[in-house]
Design an enzyme around this catalytic site. Structure first.
Site, PDB file in Angstrom:
ATOM      1  N   ASP A 101     -37.704  36.862  11.166  1.00 51.51           N
ATOM      2  CA  ASP A 101     -35.907  36.274  11.524  1.00 51.51           C
ATOM      3  C   ASP A 101     -36.719  34.957  12.058  1.00 51.51           C
ATOM      4  O   ASP A 101     -34.970  34.442  13.223  1.00 51.51           O
ATOM      5  CB  ASP A 101     -35.362  37.506  12.697  1.00 51.51           C
ATOM      6  CG  ASP A 101     -34.832  38.187  11.182  1.00 51.51           C
ATOM      7  OD1 ASP A 101     -34.215  38.217  10.510  1.00 51.51           O
ATOM      8  OD2 ASP A 101     -34.922  39.836  12.218  1.00 51.51           O
ATOM      9  N   ASP A 161     -32.434  40.306   3.216  1.00 52.67           N
ATOM     10  CA  ASP A 161     -31.622  39.294   4.685  1.00 52.67           C
ATOM     11  C   ASP A 161     -33.185  38.428   4.612  1.00 52.67           C
ATOM     12  O   ASP A 161     -32.157  36.479   4.844  1.00 52.67           O
ATOM     13  CB  ASP A 161     -31.909  40.058   5.769  1.00 52.67           C
ATOM     14  CG  ASP A 161     -31.644  41.473   6.456  1.00 52.67           C
ATOM     15  OD1 ASP A 161     -31.186  42.458   4.723  1.00 52.67           O
ATOM     16  OD2 ASP A 161     -31.128  41.775   6.948  1.00 52.67           O
TER      17      ASP A 161
END
Length: 388
Positions: A101, A161
């Site tokens: 991330d 994601d």
């Protein structure tokens, strides 16, 4: 199936009013959230402060930069620069960065700050974050591993994601002149798109690969209702992720995939156009909503219209305006006493009989929902240079 013909669109006056409130709300939050960051989700409508040690912290800084773009208030610029220093410290000292991330953390914080103010600390931190991200790339399988130990077979997977983490790599190649970041991003995009999109254009949350050969193995969910359902936020990441994939690669097949994935999302919306947490559910189901998914999908549509023919531009712009009207009317915070966030009725992690999720951040604000709501408003208000 919903007919979008009779829904009103958000007006320019409402966009302005929404952005004005967001700016005031964010400025009002600065005393508590400059040296510290908002948690990923609110509790009873209010965020608590945390250290810069979670995967969502970049979204709060992104809200600060969006508010700065709207207001040009120096207090916001000062707060954004303070937080950039925190992100530089985080990557220098490897504080909770062993996951994929890095884009969620460093694009809306440090890349944004560099683009807006020329921050050299932001540039340095973002390049270091890109270097950290590519350490999670598996040449066997050609993908960036989401979480966990790199040598554990059970972690040999990507999640949808990650399509939003890849712009950091494209930016790093542009900024440094080193093609390695872009090459890894494009290999990951190809692998992800080839495997996470099902035949009906719903999406897998996560996809596993054979550790020895890199061959595709199977799809599964962690955060959706069940393996075969369409987790609403995952489908929204697919909408925005495909728009960004086309932006950076120019591969025409991504336009058609965008249309199909977006159509699946739109045809599974309830009457008020804001999805339940999983697209398996609709009007009459006793399930929580996920307003954040609506904002993410709107941002994807508004990005993609830059590359489409006029009739498609009008179609997606109109639907984006209709979804934003529903969010503004029925989901946006209007009173600071109600919440210190921006958008209510999001879902972070909802447990079901068929998944392994914890139950938290359900029917609350969440940081990415607030961020993408504001990004959508900014995109609708003027020409905007994306952080992604």
């Amino acid at each position: 199936m919903i007919s979008f013909e009779n829904y009103p669109e958000i007006s320019r006056e409402e966009i302005r009013a929404a952005l004005d409130f967001c700016g005031e709300q964010i400025i009002g939050n600065l005393p508590e959230f400059t040296e510290r960051f908002q948690n990923a989700y609110s509790e009873d409508g209010f965020y608590r402060p945390i250290e810069n040690n979670y995967w969502t912290c970049g979204f709060w800084t992104g809200e600060i930069w969006l508010a700065y773009e709207h207001t040009r208030d120096k207090r916001l610029r000062d707060a954004g620069e303070t937080q950039i220093r925190s992100f530089l410290n985080r990557i220098e000292n490897k504080i909770e960065v062993d996951h994929h991330d890095m884009g969620f953390l460093y694009s809306p914080s440090c890349v944004a700050g560099y683009k807006l103010t020329g921050s050299q600390e932001g540039r340095q931190a973002a390049i270091m974050a890109a270097d950290q991200l590519i350490t999670r790339y598996h040449p066997v399988g050609e993908f960036i591993q989401a979480w966990g130990s790199m040598d554990a077979p059970e972690n040999y997977r990507l999640i949808i994601d990650c399509l939003l983490n890849l712009p950091l790599l494209y930016w790093a190649s542009e900024e440094t002149g080193n093609a390695k970041y872009r090459e890894i991003a494009e290999k990951h995009i190809h692998t992800a798109v080839a495997n996470v999109i099902r035949e009906d254009y719903s999406t897998w949350h996560t996809f596993f690969f054979n550790r020895e050969t890199g061959a595709p193995d199977h799809g599964a969910t962690c955060q959706g209702y069940r393996d075969g359902s369409a987790w609403a936020r995952g489908q929204a990441w697919g909408v925005y992720g495909l728009a960004l994939a086309y932006k950076y690669t120019g591969w025409k097949e991504y336009i058609d995939l965008f249309r199909h994935v977006t159509e699946y999302f739109l045809t599974h919306l309830p009457k008020d156009l804001v999805p339940y947490w999983d697209l398996e559910f609709t009007d009459g189901d006793d399930q929580p909503r996920d307003s954040s998914s609506a904002s993410i999908a709107v941002c994807g549509m508004l990005e993609m219209i830059k590359y489409l023919e006029p009739e498609d531009v009008d179609h997606y712009r109109r639907i984006a305006g209709q979804i934003m009207k529903s969010l503004y009317d029925s989901y946006a915070v209007k009173d600071r006493r109600e919440s210190n966030g921006l958008v209510l009725h999001s879902t972070y992690s909802n447990h079901s009989p068929y998944n392994t999720c914890n139950h938290y951040g359900v029917d609350e604000c969440n940081s990415w929902g607030d961020y993408f709501y504001m990004e959508a408003l900014i995109r609708m208000s003027r020409e905007w240079e994306p952080y992604w």
